[in-house]
Write a protein that holds these residues in place. Structure first.
Motif, PDB file in Angstrom:
ATOM      1  N   LEU A 275       0.822  -1.219   0.000  1.00  0.00           N
ATOM      2  CA  LEU A 275       0.000   0.000   0.000  1.00  0.00           C
ATOM      3  C   LEU A 275       0.852   1.264   0.000  1.00  0.00           C
ATOM      4  N   VAL A 276       1.811   1.355   0.927  1.00  0.00           N
ATOM      5  CA  VAL A 276       2.638   2.570   1.019  1.00  0.00           C
ATOM      6  C   VAL A 276       3.729   2.567  -0.049  1.00  0.00           C
ATOM      7  N   ARG A 277       4.071   1.396  -0.558  1.00  0.00           N
ATOM      8  CA  ARG A 277       5.097   1.227  -1.598  1.00  0.00           C
ATOM      9  C   ARG A 277       6.456   1.723  -1.167  1.00  0.00           C
ATOM     10  N   LEU A 278       6.852   1.389   0.048  1.00  0.00           N
ATOM     11  CA  LEU A 278       8.188   1.730   0.516  1.00  0.00           C
ATOM     12  C   LEU A 278       9.212   0.816  -0.167  1.00  0.00           C
ATOM     13  N   PRO A 279      10.473   1.274  -0.258  1.00  0.00           N
ATOM     14  CA  PRO A 279      11.520   0.414  -0.831  1.00  0.00           C
ATOM     15  C   PRO A 279      11.712  -0.848   0.003  1.00  0.00           C
ATOM     16  N   LEU A 280      11.994  -1.944  -0.688  1.00  0.00           N
ATOM     17  CA  LEU A 280      12.128  -3.254  -0.046  1.00  0.00           C
ATOM     18  C   LEU A 280      13.226  -3.269   1.026  1.00  0.00           C
ATOM     19  N   GLN A 281      14.402  -2.701   0.666  1.00  0.00           N
ATOM     20  CA  GLN A 281      15.531  -2.742   1.597  1.00  0.00           C
ATOM     21  C   GLN A 281      15.157  -2.101   2.924  1.00  0.00           C
ATOM     22  N   LEU A 282      14.522  -0.930   2.832  1.00  0.00           N
ATOM     23  CA  LEU A 282      14.134  -0.175   4.023  1.00  0.00           C
ATOM     24  C   LEU A 282      13.251  -1.027   4.936  1.00  0.00           C
ATOM     25  N   VAL A 283      12.227  -1.639   4.321  1.00  0.00           N
ATOM     26  CA  VAL A 283      11.271  -2.421   5.107  1.00  0.00           C
ATOM     27  C   VAL A 283      11.955  -3.627   5.743  1.00  0.00           C
ATOM     28  N   LEU A 284      12.809  -4.295   4.966  1.00  0.00           N
ATOM     29  CA  LEU A 284      13.448  -5.500   5.500  1.00  0.00           C
ATOM     30  C   LEU A 284      14.447  -5.170   6.599  1.00  0.00           C
ATOM     31  N   VAL A 285      15.210  -4.103   6.414  1.00  0.00           N
ATOM     32  CA  VAL A 285      16.193  -3.725   7.440  1.00  0.00           C
ATOM     33  C   VAL A 285      15.484  -3.455   8.768  1.00  0.00           C
ATOM     34  N   ALA A 286      14.260  -2.915   8.689  1.00  0.00           N
ATOM     35  CA  ALA A 286      13.508  -2.665   9.920  1.00  0.00           C
ATOM     36  C   ALA A 286      12.841  -3.940  10.431  1.00  0.00           C
ATOM     37  N   MET A 287      12.271  -4.734   9.514  1.00  0.00           N
ATOM     38  CA  MET A 287      11.389  -5.825   9.945  1.00  0.00           C
ATOM     39  C   MET A 287      12.116  -7.127  10.285  1.00  0.00           C
ATOM     40  N   ILE A 288      13.248  -7.407   9.631  1.00  0.00           N
ATOM     41  CA  ILE A 288      13.917  -8.681   9.902  1.00  0.00           C
ATOM     42  C   ILE A 288      14.357  -8.771  11.370  1.00  0.00           C
ATOM     43  N   PRO A 289      15.044  -7.741  11.913  1.00  0.00           N
ATOM     44  CA  PRO A 289      15.413  -7.847  13.338  1.00  0.00           C
ATOM     45  C   PRO A 289      14.196  -7.966  14.249  1.00  0.00           C
ATOM     46  N   ILE A 290      13.131  -7.221  13.931  1.00  0.00           N
ATOM     47  CA  ILE A 290      11.922  -7.306  14.762  1.00  0.00           C
ATOM     48  C   ILE A 290      11.374  -8.724  14.733  1.00  0.00           C
ATOM     49  N   SER A 291      11.294  -9.287  13.537  1.00  0.00           N
ATOM     50  CA  SER A 291      10.717 -10.624  13.408  1.00  0.00           C
ATOM     51  C   SER A 291      11.578 -11.668  14.112  1.00  0.00           C
ATOM     52  N   ILE A 292      12.894 -11.541  13.969  1.00  0.00           N
ATOM     53  CA  ILE A 292      13.777 -12.502  14.643  1.00  0.00           C
ATOM     54  C   ILE A 292      13.621 -12.379  16.161  1.00  0.00           C
ATOM     55  N   ALA A 293      13.577 -11.152  16.663  1.00  0.00           N
ATOM     56  CA  ALA A 293      13.436 -10.951  18.101  1.00  0.00           C
ATOM     57  C   ALA A 293      12.122 -11.547  18.600  1.00  0.00           C
ATOM     58  N   VAL A 294      11.037 -11.295  17.872  1.00  0.00           N
ATOM     59  CA  VAL A 294       9.727 -11.814  18.285  1.00  0.00           C
ATOM     60  C   VAL A 294       9.740 -13.335  18.284  1.00  0.00           C
ATOM     61  N   THR A 295      10.274 -13.935  17.211  1.00  0.00           N
ATOM     62  CA  THR A 295      10.319 -15.395  17.128  1.00  0.00           C
ATOM     63  C   THR A 295      11.141 -15.978  18.274  1.00  0.00           C
ATOM     64  N   PHE A 296      12.287 -15.344  18.543  1.00  0.00           N
ATOM     65  CA  PHE A 296      13.165 -15.830  19.605  1.00  0.00           C
ATOM     66  C   PHE A 296      12.455 -15.807  20.956  1.00  0.00           C
ATOM     67  N   MET A 297      11.756 -14.697  21.226  1.00  0.00           N
ATOM     68  CA  MET A 297      11.063 -14.570  22.509  1.00  0.00           C
ATOM     69  C   MET A 297       9.898 -15.551  22.625  1.00  0.00           C
ATOM     70  N   MET A 298       9.181 -15.734  21.502  1.00  0.00           N
ATOM     71  CA  MET A 298       8.059 -16.680  21.528  1.00  0.00           C
ATOM     72  C   MET A 298       8.568 -18.094  21.816  1.00  0.00           C
ATOM     73  N   ARG A 299       9.701 -18.456  21.200  1.00  0.00           N
ATOM     74  CA  ARG A 299      10.220 -19.804  21.412  1.00  0.00           C
ATOM     75  C   ARG A 299      10.680 -19.996  22.852  1.00  0.00           C
ATOM     76  N   ARG A 300      11.313 -18.933  23.399  1.00  0.00           N
ATOM     77  CA  ARG A 300      11.772 -19.043  24.771  1.00  0.00           C
ATOM     78  C   ARG A 300      10.614 -19.146  25.732  1.00  0.00           C
ATOM     79  N   GLY A 301       9.512 -18.411  25.411  1.00  0.00           N
ATOM     80  CA  GLY A 301       8.319 -18.484  26.240  1.00  0.00           C
ATOM     81  C   GLY A 301       7.654 -19.845  26.156  1.00  0.00           C
ATOM     82  N   ALA A 302       7.811 -20.496  24.984  1.00  0.00           N
ATOM     83  CA  ALA A 302       7.096 -21.759  24.772  1.00  0.00           C
ATOM     84  C   ALA A 302       7.793 -22.909  25.485  1.00  0.00           C
TER      85      ALA A 302
END
Lengths: 177, 202
Positions: free
Chosen positions: B174-201
């Motif tokens: 929708l916003v059509r942001l550049p791919l690199q920008l979005v991934l640089v922001a989202m990959i660390p967030i996603s890894i952190a969330v996944t890591f925490m969810m696994r530790r909680g599980a």
């Protein structure tokens, strides 16, 4: 990144960089290809982009071949070759080194975590691809209905994807869409 | 275990199943991947699995899944990565290049010819209508693929993953942001969330 320079080099730079960010494969990088080819570089129109996407899906071989078609439309055979290699070689070399490194450090659990965390990103990117191509294509109510029909058919049955593309082509030829 | 694991024709234990066939040579790699690729309409992966696991028995189904998982989480075209990693495993760098050339070369010739025809005749009315129809089919296939990949997340009620997915969709689609920008922001967030969810599980 000199826009007035040789178009082959700008293809190589564009796709070489994109290759390393193409999380989830070629179909997830469609929005970025569209952004650069249509909006930033003006290599082609919206409709041409949608057409090229359709042709790449209709042809045999990996989905990445849409890059070949973008390259061809910019700089002929040389462009096709340059764009395809730029999209494939950096990440293939990366994959080669990572696979050798992983063969030595099997026990780490980080690969599994990184892999799981990339899944939602890939799905979001592919969903964005569908939207971007749909917006680039001719937008009519009939086309929207045909797209929804194809999605339901593909999700509900194990029909070979080629048939769905051919049915779409026939309906288009008959003037229904 | 996936349903398409090798048939029971090989009585040897699973560990040695892959070595029941001699490792492919460079020429064999090229032609095997060319064949899989040309058969693979709408993505070559299913055909790669059939060729490597069922037909040639160069890998067991588990080994294939492991190699595929690796190539899926790396950036870039997945099947291309798979061909290089697979070829290199048997015949080093030359093997990787041979498999890659087989996978990409022949279909590239075909798609370039089709592209050239399109550039010349693309404005003919009948062809325009056909392409419009094919585009609808292609988008439908993509939506169905998204739906299939989403199902496990929906079943698990994985709210965090679904939220990340929606965020990426909005930012790119929708916003059509550049791919690199979005991934640089989202990959660390996603890894952190996944890591925490696994530790909680656990």
């Amino acid at each position: 990144m000199n826009p007035n320079g040789n178009p082959v080099w700008s293809l190589v730079l564009t796709f070489g960089l994109m290759s390393l960010f193409a999380v989830g494969g070629a179909n997830a990088a469609i929005p970025e290809m569209h952004r650069i080819a249509v909006d930033v570089r003006h290599w082609m129109t919206d409709r041409e982009f949608a057409d090229i996407y359709a042709i790449s899906q209709l042809s045999p071989g990996p989905n990445v071949l849409i890059v070949t078609l973008i390259g061809y439309s910019v700089a002929g055979i040389t462009g096709a070759l340059a764009a395809t290699l730029a999209m494939c070689v950096p990440t293939a070399a990366f994959a080669y080194f990572v696979s050798r490194w992983l063969a030595r450090s099997r026990r780490s659990r980080w690969p599994a975590i990184i892999q799981a965390s990339l899944v939602p990103l890939s799905i979001g990117l592919m969903a964005a691809s569908a939207l971007v191509v749909a917006e680039a294509a001719d937008r009519t109510w009939a086309a929207l209905l045909a797209t929804i029909g194809a999605a339901i058919l593909a999700a509900a049955t194990r029909l070979n994807p080629l048939w769905i593309l051919l049915i779409g082509g026939c309906l288009g030829f008959a003037g229904v869409i | 275990m996936p349903p398409d694991s090798p048939p029971a024709a090989v009585p040897a234990p699973r560990i040695s199943a892959a070595t029941s066939q001699p490792p492919p040579g460079v020429v064999a790699l090229f032609f095997a991947f060319a064949k899989m690729s040309l058969a693979g309409f709408g993505g070559a992966l299913a055909f790669a699995r059939r060729g490597i696991v069922d037909e040639h028995r160069w890998m067991t189904a588990d080994e294939f899944n492991e190699t595929y998982a690796l190539c899926h989480f790396l950036p870039g075209p997945n099947v291309v990565n798979l061909s290089v990693v697979f070829g290199a495993r048997f015949r080093g760098v030359i093997g990787g290049i041979a498999a890659f050339a087989g996978l990409i070369g022949p279909p590239m010739v075909i798609v370039t010819i089709v592209g050239a025809l399109y550039m010349r005749y693309g404005e003919i009315d009948a062809l325009r209508r056909i392409l419009t129809g094919v585009t609808c089919g292609a988008i439908g296939l993509l939506i169905a693929a998204v739906f299939r990949m989403m199902l496990p997340l929906l079943k698990r009620r994985d709210i965090a993953a679904l939220a990340i997915m929606v965020l990426v969709f909005v930012a790119i689609g929708l916003v059509r942001l550049p791919l690199q920008l979005v991934l640089v922001a989202m990959i660390p967030i996603s890894i952190a969330v996944t890591f925490m969810m696994r530790r909680g599980a656990t």
